[in-house]
Structure formats: C-alpha cells, structure tokens
Design a protein around this motif. Structure first.
Motif, mmCIF file in Angstrom:
data_model
loop_
_atom_site.group_PDB
_atom_site.id
_atom_site.type_symbol
_atom_site.label_atom_id
_atom_site.label_comp_id
_atom_site.label_asym_id
_atom_site.label_seq_id
_atom_site.Cartn_x
_atom_site.Cartn_y
_atom_site.Cartn_z
ATOM 1 N N GLN A 1 0.850 -1.185 0.000
ATOM 2 C CA GLN A 1 0.000 0.000 0.000
ATOM 3 C C GLN A 1 0.884 1.233 0.000
ATOM 4 O OE1 GLN A 1 -2.508 -0.366 3.526
ATOM 5 N NE2 GLN A 1 -3.951 -1.686 2.418
ATOM 6 N N LYS A 2 0.386 2.318 -0.600
ATOM 7 C CA LYS A 2 1.119 3.588 -0.536
ATOM 8 C C LYS A 2 0.162 4.683 -0.095
ATOM 9 C CE LYS A 2 2.330 7.721 -2.375
ATOM 10 N NZ LYS A 2 1.573 8.784 -3.079
ATOM 11 N N TYR A 3 0.588 5.475 0.866
ATOM 12 C CA TYR A 3 -0.219 6.603 1.328
ATOM 13 C C TYR A 3 0.516 7.907 1.036
ATOM 14 C CZ TYR A 3 -3.156 3.122 3.526
ATOM 15 O OH TYR A 3 -3.983 2.058 3.724
ATOM 16 N N VAL B 1 -8.521 7.489 -10.661
ATOM 17 C CA VAL B 1 -8.097 8.296 -11.795
ATOM 18 C C VAL B 1 -9.352 8.798 -12.499
ATOM 19 C CG1 VAL B 1 -6.815 8.320 -13.959
ATOM 20 C CG2 VAL B 1 -6.021 6.886 -12.045
ATOM 21 N N TYR B 2 -9.414 10.091 -12.716
ATOM 22 C CA TYR B 2 -10.571 10.722 -13.347
ATOM 23 C C TYR B 2 -10.264 11.109 -14.789
ATOM 24 C CZ TYR B 2 -13.337 11.134 -9.059
ATOM 25 O OH TYR B 2 -14.077 10.864 -7.949
ATOM 26 N N THR B 3 -11.323 11.441 -15.520
ATOM 27 C CA THR B 3 -11.158 11.868 -16.913
ATOM 28 C C THR B 3 -10.440 13.211 -17.016
ATOM 29 O OG1 THR B 3 -13.411 12.722 -16.745
ATOM 30 C CG2 THR B 3 -13.137 10.584 -17.844
ATOM 31 N N ALA B 4 -10.353 13.943 -15.909
ATOM 32 C CA ALA B 4 -9.556 15.170 -15.830
ATOM 33 C C ALA B 4 -9.368 15.453 -14.353
ATOM 34 C CB ALA B 4 -10.259 16.340 -16.520
ATOM 35 N N ASP B 5 -8.487 16.392 -14.019
ATOM 36 C CA ASP B 5 -8.242 16.699 -12.609
ATOM 37 C C ASP B 5 -9.537 17.191 -11.950
ATOM 38 O OD1 ASP B 5 -7.436 17.647 -10.153
ATOM 39 O OD2 ASP B 5 -5.564 18.499 -10.894
ATOM 40 N N PRO B 6 -10.089 16.407 -11.020
ATOM 41 C CA PRO B 6 -11.366 16.788 -10.417
ATOM 42 C C PRO B 6 -11.283 18.076 -9.602
ATOM 43 C CG PRO B 6 -10.457 14.849 -9.325
ATOM 44 C CD PRO B 6 -9.584 15.133 -10.500
ATOM 45 N N ARG B 7 -10.059 18.550 -9.336
ATOM 46 C CA ARG B 7 -9.925 19.800 -8.583
ATOM 47 C C ARG B 7 -10.467 20.978 -9.363
ATOM 48 N NH1 ARG B 7 -4.217 19.947 -5.242
ATOM 49 N NH2 ARG B 7 -4.522 17.762 -4.734
ATOM 50 N N PHE B 8 -10.329 20.962 -10.681
ATOM 51 C CA PHE B 8 -10.840 22.119 -11.431
ATOM 52 C C PHE B 8 -11.732 21.735 -12.618
ATOM 53 C CE2 PHE B 8 -6.674 21.277 -13.285
ATOM 54 C CZ PHE B 8 -6.917 21.354 -14.644
ATOM 55 N N TYR C 1 -3.058 4.845 -2.268
ATOM 56 C CA TYR C 1 -4.126 5.591 -1.592
ATOM 57 C C TYR C 1 -3.814 7.081 -1.599
ATOM 58 C CZ TYR C 1 -6.113 1.236 0.009
ATOM 59 O OH TYR C 1 -6.688 0.000 0.049
ATOM 60 N N THR C 2 -4.821 7.882 -2.020
ATOM 61 C CA THR C 2 -4.597 9.313 -2.143
ATOM 62 C C THR C 2 -5.847 10.077 -1.713
ATOM 63 O OG1 THR C 2 -3.915 11.028 -3.715
ATOM 64 C CG2 THR C 2 -5.153 9.173 -4.628
ATOM 65 N N ASP C 3 -5.945 11.357 -2.131
ATOM 66 C CA ASP C 3 -7.083 12.163 -1.679
ATOM 67 C C ASP C 3 -8.218 12.225 -2.692
ATOM 68 O OD1 ASP C 3 -5.774 13.697 -3.535
ATOM 69 O OD2 ASP C 3 -5.620 15.495 -2.291
ATOM 70 N N VAL C 4 -8.118 11.464 -3.785
ATOM 71 C CA VAL C 4 -9.241 11.330 -4.728
ATOM 72 C C VAL C 4 -9.591 9.845 -4.845
ATOM 73 C CG1 VAL C 4 -9.079 13.399 -6.157
ATOM 74 C CG2 VAL C 4 -7.532 11.497 -6.579
HETATM 75 P P1 ADP Z 1 -0.595 12.162 -2.973
HETATM 76 O O1 ADP Z 1 -0.140 13.166 -1.962
HETATM 77 O O2 ADP Z 1 -1.541 11.166 -2.409
HETATM 78 O O3 ADP Z 1 0.537 11.528 -3.719
HETATM 79 P P2 ADP Z 1 -1.100 13.886 -5.251
HETATM 80 O O4 ADP Z 1 -1.438 15.293 -4.922
HETATM 81 O O5 ADP Z 1 0.274 13.587 -5.714
HETATM 82 O O6 ADP Z 1 -1.491 12.974 -3.998
HETATM 83 O O7 ADP Z 1 -2.109 13.313 -6.357
HETATM 84 C C1 ADP Z 1 -3.492 13.429 -6.180
HETATM 85 C C2 ADP Z 1 -4.022 14.651 -6.929
HETATM 86 O O8 ADP Z 1 -3.843 14.462 -8.325
HETATM 87 C C3 ADP Z 1 -5.516 14.867 -6.793
HETATM 88 O O9 ADP Z 1 -5.822 15.608 -5.647
HETATM 89 C C4 ADP Z 1 -5.874 15.592 -8.079
HETATM 90 O O10 ADP Z 1 -6.071 16.966 -7.886
HETATM 91 C C5 ADP Z 1 -4.679 15.399 -8.986
HETATM 92 N N1 ADP Z 1 -5.028 14.896 -10.312
HETATM 93 C C6 ADP Z 1 -4.580 15.416 -11.488
HETATM 94 N N2 ADP Z 1 -5.103 14.777 -12.521
HETATM 95 C C7 ADP Z 1 -5.919 13.820 -12.036
HETATM 96 C C8 ADP Z 1 -6.754 12.826 -12.642
HETATM 97 N N3 ADP Z 1 -6.849 12.679 -13.965
HETATM 98 N N4 ADP Z 1 -7.460 12.005 -11.819
HETATM 99 C C9 ADP Z 1 -7.365 12.125 -10.477
HETATM 100 N N5 ADP Z 1 -6.598 13.054 -9.859
HETATM 101 C C10 ADP Z 1 -5.878 13.893 -10.623
#
Ligand code: ADP
Ligand code: ASP
Ligand code: MG
Length: 402
Positions: A6-8, A178-185, A172-175
């Motif tokens: 696992q990776k956090y 993997v999304y079709t684009a960065d869900p942040r924006f 394991y991360t904060d989303v």
């Molecule tokens: P971690 O600290 O867990 O390594 P990162 O910040 O490196 O996390 O990666 C997670 C972030 O990647 C998300 O919060 C998201 O904003 C960004 N991100 C960019 N593109 C994508 C994508 N296509 N799908 C999901 N997340 C994405």
C-alpha cells in the motif's frame, strides 16, 4: 498468505488523525491475513516547506544537500505511522529507504531505482511484521541519500510490489481514483473504472500527477497490478492494467501541464542542418525538448519555436546566447505564460476527427492555439497559461460528457 503493498500520499497522513486513520486501514489488511508493506510520503506540505527552508539559506544549494534535507520528511511520517500501529497493538517496523534496500543511480533529486535488496524486508515479513517504508528515497553507490523526483513515493511503492512479487499495489490518495480530468478544477470529471498502463503513462507524463509517471512505467514493465483509491472512503477506485480492447475512438482523459516554457528563434537561416545544430546543442546537456514548430522558409529565413520544461528555460537561453553566432537568429523570444493541454486515448489512432473536435472545442471557447503535436495516443496543444483550465474544461466537456 497474500502480500499487499500500500502507498499513502502526503494528504493521507497530514496530521495525527489522518495517521491513525491510515494505521487502522493497514491493520485491517493485516488482520485479514495478508502480509503488508507500506510506502509512505512526507506529511502534508512537508516537502514544499523543506524546499522553502533551504531557499532561505541558499537558493542554489547543491542537489546532494537538497536530497539529504528532503529525505527527512518521509522519516517523520514512517516513524509516526509505526507508532500509531504500535498503539493499536500489531507488530510493526519502520524502515528508511536505505534500510529497506533501495539502491539508486546518482542523479540527485531525480534518481532512478537500480535495485531493491529485499533481504531485510523479507526477514521482517517472515516475523509477521507490518513493514512501513519511507517512499521517495534511496542510496547511491557512494552511500549518499538520493530522492526519486517529486511524487516519487508512488514509484517506491511499485518497486516494492515488483521486487517482492506482491499480489497488488494499492495507491491511496485524496481522490477516489483516476478521473477523466483533474477533479480539482473540472467539476464534470468522471472516475474511470480502469485504464491501460499506456494511457495512464501518457496522462501522468502530460501532467496528471495522481501517479508518478515512472511508477506506471515500472508497473507496466513488471506487470504489477495497480489500484488507485481514496484513503478516506471505501469506494472502488481505478485499476491500472494491461491493454484495453478498444474498438471505437475513445478519449480517456484530458490533462494540462504548466511546467512549460516556449522559445522562438526568429529569422534563422533556412538551410539544411539548422534544426540539427540547435537541438544538438540542447540535447548535449541532457535537456529535453518537447513540442517543435518550424515555419516554412521566406526569403531564405525561417522561425523555429520549441518548448522545454520551465526549470530548463534559463539554461537553454544561456546555451543560445553562448552559440548565438552559430545559430544566427535575428531575435530570440521566450515566455513562461504557456501550458500544454492534452487529450489521451489509445483508441484515437487513425481518427482524423479527434483533432478537429479538440480544435473546435477551443475555437468555441475563444482560446488560441500556439503549437500542436500529435501521436498515436495523444494530441497536445499549447495555449496561454491563464486559459489552460478553461481549455481543459472545454475539451473535456466536448469529448467526455455523454
Ligand atoms: P498524494 O499526496 O496522495 O501523492 P497527489 O497530490 O500527488 O497525492 O495526487 C493526487 C491529486 O492528483 C488529486 O488531488 C488531483 O487533484 C490530482 N489529479 C490530477 N489529474 C488527475 C486525474 N486525472 N485524476 C485524479 N486526480 C488527478
Ligand atoms: N514527498 C515527496 C513529494 O512531495 C514524494 C511524494 O510525496 O511522493 O514530492
Ligand atoms: Mg503524489
């Protein structure tokens, strides 16, 4: 007995509460009868904060000393996480990258893993201990500490999974995946159930930092099953795996990369070997050139434009200055105010309509394109940086909103 890696990431362990949450999740996997090895990043913004601290003292510090400093971030998180697991009452041990056997080349700040000596790891696993390993770090042949490049803990995790022969590597991360684009924006972005190694590699290399691109490269090479999931819920996540069978055109994701600068050499002589001369000088210093655009000649002169990483801009301008006689440009222009916006999908090969549709989306949004590059699996355009998020949204909604 199964073996899970696992990776956090940093946000998953940013404070005491999150560390306890992660500890509980690890213990859950352990109690289900698995051996568990965990790679951890530095807490929250620790790595950025350490870089700031260094800059206060010496903005031009050597990469070796920077690596010495940055590697401390992960040492804090591994020990705290191990303490949290001790508190729950399971056998655990934390190991730095070097204790865990990570050997790298000597490319400080962006080192590549050459091997992982798994002896220590295996002996701890044999004792049925949960093993917590510091991500992002290793040791070179001089016994100096190296780091793997920003976001490199993903690659540490995949290397552990590959060398230990894990059943799965869970990132394991904060989303949620993997999304079709960065869900942040991109509010309309959708989670993908699965994605091929090749598509994920392109997305990661073109700016989707959800995975370190080298982690995907390594997962593909060693057939590591990868899953990207949230550390904050139990949702399904995204599987990154072998080839997807694609029958029709399919754009999988849209991404942008702000780490770009554009340079234009105006009015250079239109003779054979000009591009070779310029790019040979740059590549000799191991600097990568990305998009290239050359105008057709006019009165025996032409323009050559190209992009490099923003961090390489200064050096490239120096190289051009050092060789201005040989290059012979009437004027050199450059800007950091650009971003590369790309679409990725293995199914787009041989489909002329894809590019047209992308350009139409930008036209409708009144966004100008300054450079274009296509390949079998991606199309990239260069746009003004302030337009990049709008461009990603426009293109995303044109292709991926059904
Ligand atoms: P971690 O600290 O867990 O390594 P990162 O910040 O490196 O996390 O990666 C997670 C972030 O990647 C998300 O919060 C998201 O904003 C960004 N991100 C960019 N593109 C994508 C994508 N296509 N799908 C999901 N997340 C994405
Ligand atoms: N802590 C490192 C960074 O911030 C490595 C990682 O998080 O993957 O880049
Ligand atoms: Mg990351």
């Amino acid at each position: 007995m199964g073996l899970i890696v696992q990776k956090y990431g940093g946000s998953s362990v940013r404070d005491a509460e999150r560390v306890m949450n992660v500890a509980n999740r690890i213990v859950e996997a352990y109690d289900a009868g698995n051996n568990v090895v965990v790679a951890v990043s530095a807490q929250g913004d620790t790595t950025d904060d350490l870089i700031e601290k260094a800059k206060e003292i010496n903005p031009n510090a050597s990469k070796r000393e920077m690596d010495m400093l940055l590697a401390t971030g992960e040492q804090i998180s591994i020990s705290l996480l191990a303490m949290a697991i001790e508190k729950i009452g399971r056998p655990v041990i934390s190991l730095t990258g070097w204790q865990a056997g990570f050997k790298t080349d000597s490319n400080y700040s962006n080192a590549r893993i050459s091997r992982v000596d798994t002896e220590r790891l295996k002996s701890e696993l044999d004792k049925r201990k949960i093993v917590i390993v510091a991500g992002f770090q290793g040791l070179n042949k001089y016994d100096d500490i190296t780091t793997l490049g920003r976001g490199g803990s993903d690659t540490s995790a995949v290397a552990l999974a590959a060398t230990l022969g894990a059943d799965i590597c869970e990132i394991y991360t904060d989303v949620d995946g993997v999304y079709t684009a960065d869900p942040r924006f991109v509010k309309s972005a959708k989670k993908l159930d699965d994605i091929s190694y090749d598509e994920m590699l392109e997305l990661a290399s073109l700016g989707a930092n959800v995975l370190h691109n080298r982690s995907v490269e390594m997962a593909k090479k060693y057939h590591v099953k990868l899953a990207v999931k949230s550390s904050l819920n139990k949702n399904e996540g995204t599987f990154v795996k072998g080839v997807n069978k694609v029958e029709k055109m399919l754009v999988r994701g849209v991404t942008r990369d702000n780490d770009v600068a554009r340079i234009s050499l105006c009015n250079v002589e239109d003779i054979p070997g000009k591009a070779f001369t310029v790019f040979a000088l740059i590549s000799k210093e191991d600097i990568g050139v990305d998009l290239i655009l050359q105008s057709i000649g006019n009165n025996g002169r032409k323009d050559i434009s190209f992009t490099v990483k923003e961090s390489d801009l200064e050096r490239v301008l120096e190289i051009i200055e050092e060789h201005k006689e040989t290059i012979g440009a009437a004027e050199v222009k450059y800007t950091k105010d650009v971003s590369k916006v790309s679409i990725v999908g293995a199914g787009m090969v041989n489909n002329a309509g894809v590019a047209t549709k992308m350009f139409e989306a930008l036209y409708n949004a009144h966004i100008n394109i300054s450079m274009i590059a296509t390949s079998e699996i991606k199309i990239s355009v260069l746009v003004a940086r302030k337009e990049a998020e709008r461009a990603v949204n426009a293109i995303h909604d044109k292709f991926l909103l059904d």
